[in-house]
Design a protein around this motif. Structure first.
Motif, PDB file in Angstrom:
ATOM      1  N   VAL B 273       0.925  -1.077   0.090  1.00 14.46           N
ATOM      2  CA  VAL B 273      -0.090  -0.006  -0.035  1.00 14.46           C
ATOM      3  C   VAL B 273       0.980   1.300   0.060  1.00 14.46           C
ATOM      4  CG1 VAL B 273      -2.056  -1.046   1.073  1.00 14.46           C
ATOM      5  CG2 VAL B 273      -0.196   0.004   2.567  1.00 14.46           C
ATOM      6  N   TRP B 274       0.188   2.531  -0.674  1.00 15.17           N
ATOM      7  CA  TRP B 274       0.961   3.691  -0.667  1.00 15.17           C
ATOM      8  C   TRP B 274       0.566   4.354   0.844  1.00 15.17           C
ATOM      9  CZ3 TRP B 274       4.275   5.091  -4.128  1.00 15.17           C
ATOM     10  CH2 TRP B 274       4.397   4.542  -5.345  1.00 15.17           C
ATOM     11  N   LEU B 275       1.522   5.063   1.419  1.00 14.42           N
ATOM     12  CA  LEU B 275       1.344   5.861   2.384  1.00 14.42           C
ATOM     13  C   LEU B 275       1.783   7.110   2.307  1.00 14.42           C
ATOM     14  CD1 LEU B 275       2.668   3.262   5.213  1.00 14.42           C
ATOM     15  CD2 LEU B 275       0.381   3.636   4.637  1.00 14.42           C
ATOM     16  N   ASN B 276       1.312   8.300   2.597  1.00 17.55           N
ATOM     17  CA  ASN B 276       1.888   9.530   2.608  1.00 17.55           C
ATOM     18  C   ASN B 276       3.285   9.797   3.160  1.00 17.55           C
ATOM     19  OD1 ASN B 276       2.333  12.038   4.088  1.00 17.55           O
ATOM     20  ND2 ASN B 276       0.917  12.618   2.515  1.00 17.55           N
ATOM     21  N   GLY B 277       4.168  10.311   2.374  1.00 19.42           N
ATOM     22  CA  GLY B 277       5.603  10.355   2.640  1.00 19.42           C
ATOM     23  C   GLY B 277       5.717  10.881   4.053  1.00 19.42           C
ATOM     24  N   ALA B 278       5.498  12.128   4.050  1.00 20.41           N
ATOM     25  CA  ALA B 278       5.668  12.887   5.569  1.00 20.41           C
ATOM     26  C   ALA B 278       5.162  12.032   6.764  1.00 20.41           C
ATOM     27  CB  ALA B 278       4.777  14.384   5.257  1.00 20.41           C
ATOM     28  N   SER B 279       4.043  11.454   6.724  1.00 22.44           N
ATOM     29  CA  SER B 279       3.475  10.743   7.898  1.00 22.44           C
ATOM     30  C   SER B 279       4.066   9.476   8.061  1.00 22.44           C
ATOM     31  CB  SER B 279       2.017  10.603   7.813  1.00 22.44           C
ATOM     32  OG  SER B 279       1.417  10.184   6.689  1.00 22.44           O
ATOM     33  N   ALA B 280       4.732   8.825   6.825  1.00 26.02           N
ATOM     34  CA  ALA B 280       5.354   7.661   7.025  1.00 26.02           C
ATOM     35  C   ALA B 280       6.715   7.763   7.488  1.00 26.02           C
ATOM     36  CB  ALA B 280       5.219   6.964   5.537  1.00 26.02           C
ATOM     37  N   TRP B 281       7.164   8.803   7.396  1.00 24.61           N
ATOM     38  CA  TRP B 281       8.581   9.226   7.671  1.00 24.61           C
ATOM     39  C   TRP B 281       8.686   8.964   9.300  1.00 24.61           C
ATOM     40  CZ3 TRP B 281      12.961  10.290   4.608  1.00 24.61           C
ATOM     41  CH2 TRP B 281      13.927  10.882   5.085  1.00 24.61           C
ATOM     42  N   GLU B 282       7.876   9.296   9.894  1.00 26.73           N
ATOM     43  CA  GLU B 282       7.910   9.219  11.463  1.00 26.73           C
ATOM     44  C   GLU B 282       7.287   7.803  11.863  1.00 26.73           C
ATOM     45  OE1 GLU B 282       9.289  11.273  13.640  1.00 26.73           O
ATOM     46  OE2 GLU B 282       9.678  12.294  11.917  1.00 26.73           O
ATOM     47  N   MET B 283       7.112   7.058  10.913  1.00 21.15           N
ATOM     48  CA  MET B 283       6.429   5.646  11.190  1.00 21.15           C
ATOM     49  C   MET B 283       7.531   4.569  11.938  1.00 21.15           C
ATOM     50  SD  MET B 283       4.371   3.489   8.401  1.00 21.15           S
ATOM     51  CE  MET B 283       5.636   2.676   7.666  1.00 21.15           C
ATOM     52  N   PRO B 284       7.104   3.951  12.860  1.00 21.45           N
ATOM     53  CA  PRO B 284       7.875   2.824  13.372  1.00 21.45           C
ATOM     54  C   PRO B 284       8.061   1.537  12.414  1.00 21.45           C
ATOM     55  CG  PRO B 284       6.131   2.710  14.503  1.00 21.45           C
ATOM     56  CD  PRO B 284       5.887   3.780  13.633  1.00 21.45           C
ATOM     57  N   VAL B 285       9.350   1.248  11.892  1.00 17.02           N
ATOM     58  CA  VAL B 285       9.260   0.079  11.257  1.00 17.02           C
ATOM     59  C   VAL B 285       9.395  -1.243  12.182  1.00 17.02           C
ATOM     60  CG1 VAL B 285      10.703  -1.122   9.456  1.00 17.02           C
ATOM     61  CG2 VAL B 285      10.673   1.253   9.495  1.00 17.02           C
ATOM     62  N   ALA B 286       8.465  -1.652  12.406  1.00 14.55           N
ATOM     63  CA  ALA B 286       8.177  -2.845  13.540  1.00 14.55           C
ATOM     64  C   ALA B 286       6.785  -3.678  13.085  1.00 14.55           C
ATOM     65  CB  ALA B 286       7.897  -2.247  14.967  1.00 14.55           C
ATOM     66  N   ARG B 287       7.105  -4.973  12.614  1.00 14.98           N
ATOM     67  CA  ARG B 287       6.069  -5.661  12.110  1.00 14.98           C
ATOM     68  C   ARG B 287       5.064  -5.606  12.881  1.00 14.98           C
ATOM     69  NH1 ARG B 287       6.944  -8.778   7.703  1.00 14.98           N
ATOM     70  NH2 ARG B 287       9.040  -8.834   6.975  1.00 14.98           N
ATOM     71  N   GLY B 288       4.941  -6.080  14.100  1.00 16.39           N
ATOM     72  CA  GLY B 288       3.807  -6.070  15.067  1.00 16.39           C
ATOM     73  C   GLY B 288       2.813  -4.768  15.403  1.00 16.39           C
ATOM     74  N   LEU B 289       3.670  -3.526  15.452  1.00 14.07           N
ATOM     75  CA  LEU B 289       2.998  -2.414  15.529  1.00 14.07           C
ATOM     76  C   LEU B 289       2.289  -1.951  14.238  1.00 14.07           C
ATOM     77  CD1 LEU B 289       5.876  -0.178  17.485  1.00 14.07           C
ATOM     78  CD2 LEU B 289       3.569  -0.545  18.036  1.00 14.07           C
ATOM     79  N   LEU B 290       3.008  -2.181  13.080  1.00 18.28           N
ATOM     80  CA  LEU B 290       2.297  -1.917  11.876  1.00 18.28           C
ATOM     81  C   LEU B 290       1.320  -2.589  11.581  1.00 18.28           C
ATOM     82  CD1 LEU B 290       5.380  -1.379   9.536  1.00 18.28           C
ATOM     83  CD2 LEU B 290       3.941   0.430  10.561  1.00 18.28           C
ATOM     84  N   ALA B 291       1.175  -3.785  11.956  1.00 18.27           N
ATOM     85  CA  ALA B 291       0.109  -4.724  11.723  1.00 18.27           C
ATOM     86  C   ALA B 291      -1.103  -4.256  12.503  1.00 18.27           C
ATOM     87  CB  ALA B 291       0.520  -6.211  12.001  1.00 18.27           C
ATOM     88  N   ALA B 292      -0.678  -3.708  13.746  1.00 20.41           N
ATOM     89  CA  ALA B 292      -1.986  -3.034  14.542  1.00 20.41           C
ATOM     90  C   ALA B 292      -2.641  -2.007  13.904  1.00 20.41           C
ATOM     91  CB  ALA B 292      -1.438  -2.517  15.974  1.00 20.41           C
ATOM     92  N   HIS B 293      -1.794  -1.326  12.966  1.00 23.76           N
ATOM     93  CA  HIS B 293      -2.367  -0.169  12.069  1.00 23.76           C
ATOM     94  C   HIS B 293      -3.026  -0.801  10.689  1.00 23.76           C
ATOM     95  CE1 HIS B 293      -0.372   1.989  15.205  1.00 23.76           C
ATOM     96  NE2 HIS B 293      -1.493   2.875  15.258  1.00 23.76           N
ATOM     97  N   GLY B 294      -2.955  -1.996  10.475  1.00 23.37           N
ATOM     98  CA  GLY B 294      -3.433  -2.536   9.344  1.00 23.37           C
ATOM     99  C   GLY B 294      -2.565  -2.400   8.032  1.00 23.37           C
ATOM    100  N   ILE B 295      -1.042  -2.272   8.472  1.00 27.39           N
ATOM    101  CA  ILE B 295      -0.242  -1.944   7.417  1.00 27.39           C
ATOM    102  C   ILE B 295       0.552  -3.355   7.654  1.00 27.39           C
ATOM    103  CG2 ILE B 295       1.890  -0.806   6.578  1.00 27.39           C
ATOM    104  CD1 ILE B 295       0.392   1.681   8.296  1.00 27.39           C
ATOM    105  N   SER B 296       0.882  -3.953   6.431  1.00 24.87           N
ATOM    106  CA  SER B 296       1.706  -5.272   6.503  1.00 24.87           C
ATOM    107  C   SER B 296       3.052  -4.979   5.874  1.00 24.87           C
ATOM    108  CB  SER B 296       1.243  -6.453   5.968  1.00 24.87           C
ATOM    109  OG  SER B 296       2.229  -7.422   5.658  1.00 24.87           O
ATOM    110  N   LEU B 297       4.364  -5.174   6.581  1.00 20.02           N
ATOM    111  CA  LEU B 297       5.400  -4.938   6.108  1.00 20.02           C
ATOM    112  C   LEU B 297       5.834  -6.029   4.751  1.00 20.02           C
ATOM    113  CD1 LEU B 297       8.508  -4.374   8.610  1.00 20.02           C
ATOM    114  CD2 LEU B 297       7.787  -2.626   6.518  1.00 20.02           C
ATOM    115  N   GLY B 298       4.838  -7.143   4.761  1.00 19.42           N
ATOM    116  CA  GLY B 298       5.072  -7.943   3.875  1.00 19.42           C
ATOM    117  C   GLY B 298       6.247  -8.691   3.752  1.00 19.42           C
ATOM    118  N   CYS B 299       6.966  -8.434   2.287  1.00 20.34           N
ATOM    119  CA  CYS B 299       8.382  -9.156   2.084  1.00 20.34           C
ATOM    120  C   CYS B 299       9.181  -8.113   2.420  1.00 20.34           C
ATOM    121  CB  CYS B 299       8.230  -9.311   0.552  1.00 20.34           C
ATOM    122  SG  CYS B 299       8.154  -7.788  -0.436  1.00 20.34           S
ATOM    123  N   GLY B 300       8.776  -6.960   3.001  1.00 23.14           N
ATOM    124  CA  GLY B 300       9.930  -6.021   3.595  1.00 23.14           C
ATOM    125  C   GLY B 300      10.496  -4.945   2.748  1.00 23.14           C
ATOM    126  N   VAL B 301       9.860  -4.689   1.283  1.00 22.29           N
ATOM    127  CA  VAL B 301      10.027  -3.791   0.426  1.00 22.29           C
ATOM    128  C   VAL B 301       9.488  -2.638   0.821  1.00 22.29           C
ATOM    129  CG1 VAL B 301       9.659  -2.968  -1.908  1.00 22.29           C
ATOM    130  CG2 VAL B 301      10.397  -5.219  -1.526  1.00 22.29           C
TER     131      VAL B 301
END
Lengths: 84, 420
Positions: B273-301
């Motif tokens: 999924v696309w995310l807005n760049g400015a808000s994604a900049w502060e986003m934690p890269v943590a699989r569990g935390l992101l999954a809680a927000h409905g975002i999957s790191l998937g294959c990590g790209v």
């Protein structure tokens, strides 16, 4: 798994879009814009609907449609990212 | 590369190339699972909470348990196909740390009692095959039969049911199976298909234990994770290992060389999924935390889009390619994806009308959730997120105004950058 519960299951890779199923069991099957079956795969309680579901499955020339026990595995996969 | 405290990518620098057997043994010591029973290994993996790193995040221990409990001689498959065009993590592991991957494959085989390990690789990737062949030649005999299988390249040929289908001697096509592959897979035998990164984690879990594994990552996504930083970056295609709290901006600037937030970020690969760049900049890269927000790191790209690029044109280009990668089995995919692609092209060119956008949203409902694999749903998730994140551009495009440029910073197989 509910005792004796049944539902329709479609193998989308086998469906060739003949469309006969939707005529046999309009309660549970509709066709998309290209003629391929969209199947409501939830449990069938009404015995008359179940009868129509069986006739729809029997009519499929591609053998893509089956009636399976509720809780059986042939279900639509939830949207998921395929393995990289 | 990994940097301080790196696990999977620890050891010699990337520039030193493939790590050889002596260096691997010196650094990590022997695997030492000869005395361990299969169920002990499975229990260790279960406690670690390891999830499949191919993208689906399925609990690895569940697969191993299913295979151990099923009838027939099990097979362990290492899925090294990495069909995601921007992903580099699996080939990096195979080419730089082949012995770590082979150790992990041994753990998986021992855990389920498999006498055979199959590596599923794409033909075009000669470097991975060469690294594995050389590594196997360096190792002492280990009591399992190793097989390297040349699989056809493609986006969906690495989907686990396609892997099983190919190993059964049929086409590498996603299939609906009557039971999970771990229960009845190749020729009815329990078949455990694991991504390369997942397998490499097993080698470390077997050595250092589940508690050590869980000391990285977060509670719902334990362990370190590999990401590929791709897209329009000064340093594209770098692989990084995330161990603890890290913000996306830190990765994009520190590893990708980006000075400021990009316009947008594509997370989870080309069906992410696309995310807005400015808000994604502060986003934690943590699989569990992101999954809680409905975002999957998937294959990590994690792929960045420049502020000068057009997100809609980029998405249209990706969808055109993804539609061409359909296995051609299911009607909703065969007809749906080209229709979606054509509408997106119209939007990107600035020739679309409002009713085309309505039609696109209808198609999204028709295509999502159908098909024998997740391909059509994945494409629609990408499209839906593009319409949301690039909504301002979308309005401009619908008024016939195109964006200035597409930079082709997103790699596609068989496409040379900038030439189309």
């Amino acid at each position: 798994m509910t005792e004796g519960g049944w539902r329709l299951s479609l193998d989308p890779a086998a469906c060739d879009g003949h469309g006969i199923c939707a005529l046999r069991c309009p309660d549970r099957i509709s066709l998309d814009g290209w003629g391929y079956a969209c199947v409501d795969g939830t449990a069938i309680d009404d015995p008359r609907v179940l009868g129509r579901a069986y006739r729809a499955a029997a009519a499929c020339p591609a053998g893509a449609l089956t009636v399976v026990p509720e809780g059986g595995r042939h279900e639509h996969k939830s949207p998921a990212v395929p393995a990289a | 590369m990994g940097g301080r405290g790196a696990r999977l990518l620890g050891g010699p620098a990337r520039a030193e190339g493939t790590e050889h057997w002596e260096s691997h043994l010196r650094r990590l010591g022997a695997l030492g699972i000869e005395g361990a029973a299969g169920h002990e290994l499975v229990q260790e993996v279960a406690r670690s909470g390891l999830q499949g790193r191919g993208g689906a995040l399925f609990p690895t221990a569940t697969k191993l348990t299913m295979a151990s409990a099923s009838r027939g001689t099990p097979i362990a498959v290492v899925n090294a196909s990495e069909g995601e065009p921007a992903s580099q993590k699996d080939r990096s592991l195979v080419e730089l740390r082949p012995h770590l991957v082979l150790d992990g494959a041994l753990v998986a085989a021992r855990a389920i009692g498999a006498p055979e390990v199959v590596f599923y690789l794409h033909r075009a990737r000669r470097g991975s095959t060469a690294a594995l062949e050389r590594a196997l030649w360096e190792r002492p005999p280990e009591g399992v039969a190793w097989r390297l299988v040349d699989a056809p390249a493609g986006y969906v040929t690495g989907e686990s049911s396609a892997v099983v289908s190919y190993l059964e001697g049929q086409g590498a096509l996603p299939r609906r199976r009557s039971a999970p592959a771990a229960v009845r897979g190749v020729a009815g035998r329990p078949t455990v298909v694991n991504n390369v990164e997942t397998i490499a984690h097993l080698a470390l879990i077997a050595r250092f234990g589940w508690k050590w594994f869980r000391s990285a990552g977060d509670a719902n996504g334990p362990g370190s994770t590999l990401v590929t930083l791709a897209g329009e970056l000064p340093v594209p295609g770098a692989v990084a290992e995330v161990l603890g709290p890290t913000r996306l901006g830190q990765l994009l600037s520190g590893v990708g060389g980006l000075g400021r937030p990009p316009q947008a970020v594509l997370v989870g690969g080309y069906e992410g999924v696309w995310l807005n760049g400015a808000s994604a900049w502060e986003m934690p890269v943590a699989r569990g935390l992101l999954a809680a927000h409905g975002i999957s790191l998937g294959c990590g790209v994690i792929a960045a889009l420049n502020s000068g690029s057009c997100g809609l044109a980029t998405t249209a280009r990706l969808v055109r390619w993804l539609a061409s990668e359909s296995a051609g089995q299911c009607g909703s995919c065969v007809f749906g994806l080209p229709a979606v692609s054509a509408l997106l092209d119209e939007i990107a060119r600035g020739t679309a009308l409002r009713r085309d956008l309505r039609r696109l949203r209808q198609l999204s409902c028709v295509v999502t959730g159908r098909g024998a694999c997740g391909h059509p749903s994945g494409v629609m998730a990408l499209v839906d997120s593009a319409l949301e994140v690039f909504s301002a551009e979308l309005r401009r495009h619908l008024h016939g105004r195109c964006c200035p440029a597409v930079h082709y910073g997103f790699p596609l197989p068989g496409h040379q950058e900038g030439l189309e």
